[in-house]
Design a protein around this motif. Sequence first.
Motif: not given
Lengths: 461, 461
Positions: B7-14
């Motif tokens: 979930x944290x990685x997706x947030x950063x990925x955006x």
Amino acid sequence: MSDLVYSQVVEKASRYQAKSLEFLGKIIQFPTVSPRDKDGLRACAEELVKQFEKSGFEASIFDTTGDPVVMAEKNVGAKKNLLFYHHYDVQPEGSLELWDSSPWKMEVRGDRVYGRGAVDDKGPIAASLMGIMLAEEMLEQLPVNVRFVIEGEEEAGSISLHEFTETNRDFLRAEGLVWEGISSMPNSPAEIICGVKGDAYFELRASGPPNFPRTDVHSGEAPCVPNAAWRLIWALNTLKDKDENILVDGFQDEVVQPSDEDIAVLAEYEGDYAKRIMDDYDLGKTLLDRKGIELLKHLYFMPTLTISGLTSGYQGAEDMTIVPSSASAKLDVRLVPNLTPEKVHELLKAHLAKKGYDDIEVKMSPGYLPSRSRINDPFIRMVHELSKEVVAPAPSNIVPMVGGSGPAHFFTPYAPMCMAYSYSDLQHTNGHAPNENAWLPSLIHNVAFIAMVADRMSQLP
Amino acid sequence: MSDLVYSQVVEKASRYQAKSLEFLGKIIQFPTVSPRDKDGLRACAEELVKQFEKSGFEASIFDTTGDPVVMAEKNVGAKKNLLFYHHYDVQPEGSLELWDSSPWKMEVRGDRVYGRGAVDDKGPIAASLMGIMLAEEMLEQLPVNVRFVIEGEEEAGSISLHEFTETNRDFLRAEGLVWEGISSMPNSPAEIICGVKGDAYFELRASGPPNFPRTDVHSGEAPCVPNAAWRLIWALNTLKDKDENILVDGFQDEVVQPSDEDIAVLAEYEGDYAKRIMDDYDLGKTLLDRKGIELLKHLYFMPTLTISGLTSGYQGAEDMTIVPSSASAKLDVRLVPNLTPEKVHELLKAHLAKKGYDDIEVKMSPGYLPSRSRINDPFIRMVHELSKEVVAPAPSNIVPMVGGSGPAHFFTPYAPMCMAYSYSDLQHTNGHAPNENAWLPSLIHNVAFIAMVADRMSQLP
């Protein structure tokens, strides 16, 4: 009444060239592709009536639900009746760029006359009429009663012709029927044709839901998705084996086998048909290496089941990896007695269903029945003898039933049909193609041959 | 080194969306249809080198006799090596009228980014690079050594790629190989693909003298003239029966049967493939009504023999009564171990000759070998576990060998390959079609998934 002598008749016939071309020019000018050229077809029929009346015929138009039939008659109270079948409709002209002059304007170049219909079948109408006029001139009166039926839908399946033939049976009763044309050329092999196979035409089609996918599918999915092309292949394979045996259940039971008289006529056949076919098409051998009587028997008495087209999937140069959603085959069936298009349609559908291929649709087009006159009919024999005299030393062969089909079955119950030509009559004439033409020497001999036929016929017992 | 949380990685990925699109815009602008766009292909390869160098990679062009291969490497002295295979060439754009914007200029409309290559395979190149950059940012240094191979001939058969792979074996040795792209979307069923079937493509052709006539022939001559369409039908019929058994002599002997491990993976498969296929293509039932494990076994482990196209004779709307002088079939063969295109070519030719069809020519196109990684390879298992976490409660299935083919066989001797996607990643993306596009949410999750893969891989024993 005295025998006409062919050499004298030909000499006189040459004086009919100008008149023949004048007549031909008048009827070539109308575009008569059925059913496309409604106005041209009607105008051409009216012109034909006018021209026949000018030549002393009673002529009229018989209206059908399709294009009109022209009928013309000259009754001189003779014992014998000679009937002519012709058609004034023609094949489509195709691309105009491929024509050196207009298909709808007659043009003479060298020893040939150009225009759509010049050889099929407007030219032969001119020759038949002029031949009759020549006989009348040379014998001082017509030796036979003459009638013409000239239809306007032959190239489009003669779909309304039965409306005419069913209501004019007396008009069709005759001791001889000239079919589309008869002629022959000195020293050129000739055929005397007294029958046509019938023709049934089908489209076999595998296509779409629920049996086949609604679109082409990536061939990676081939393990999941029925392939329309494979289904069609397997279905077609049940119809004929590689020894050319037609396997449609019940089909062979219907086929009338050739009689002893039929086989006897093949024994008289002069010339090597197999060699001619191999030369014409650069073939190493004929189908199944058929030769001699074996080949002629199949050619003139046996039905055929022909794939005329196959379509499925991607057909471009590239490699397209798909499972096709549809596949179709065009199927041409040449019919002999007692096969009919309807019977073949029923047999095909029943066969496919029985073999488990009821997912293959069978669509029938209008067809023709097979039709034959007796080989030994006096009229046929007379034309054959005449042809032998004209073409000698080249051979003149009797052909019981050719593969080309037509509406002869409407006529043969009432009169023995006969078509005749020398090979040189049709060489380079581009029938059904651009620059259709007739060879002027052939036209003249055609006029002469008709005059001879009328004279000889009147002398038959 | 600590576990990244998805979930944290997706947030950063955006936050990588803009950078991903900037990169993608730079490489979509070059027309790169191989071998057509020589200049565009070269310019795109040079741009890729520039972009990878900007991201801290050592990058260079490897020249082949065909289009160039781009290689890029970032070696951080880690224990594990992660290899990427991508391609910068694309499918032809086809008719420009069917595109709403230029195929060679990236355009964002709504939540989608348009342009040729957006989803196949320029978009995934962007996601792979950005995913690696994200992992580096979040973990402060790269957890694995990373290498890229980006070829320019994938859509044209990868015909020169072996020149690169044969001389760069050390570059290919890795504990994991991302094949064209891996991603997955929350709550969308996913597939983890660890193999591709091979592909052999043939044209079977019956044509011309001496076996068939040099031109189409009037079907009245069918008793005399060999029919190319019938010969092709009969020949094809010997290749496969209607129960889908491939009958080519010796073919089945070559097929490696699925192992117990292979069959076990099918038992774990969640979802109804048969239903999906039936829904997608409006089918009443699948091929032979295959379902469940039976269907999957054929889909993932069995070869196929598919007719992809049929051509013969007349194909227009009318009824053309001919004996066709030529007939051809396109034949797509999906290969499993140990079949090769060359072996299938030899078997096909020998089979046809033995069955008496040596009049049928068999022309082979360049093909692909089949290629598989071990289902239980630690890298594959890791990607599968990660995918299950991301897509749950939707299923994530391992797929041993898909029907789509490619040059994976050059790589699998050195690294276990893995391709992964959720169905929603590819829906409405028009790969190989006009208005090709990528879904922006899918692009972001793709970046995140790559970062996770790099992190998890570094923790494998």
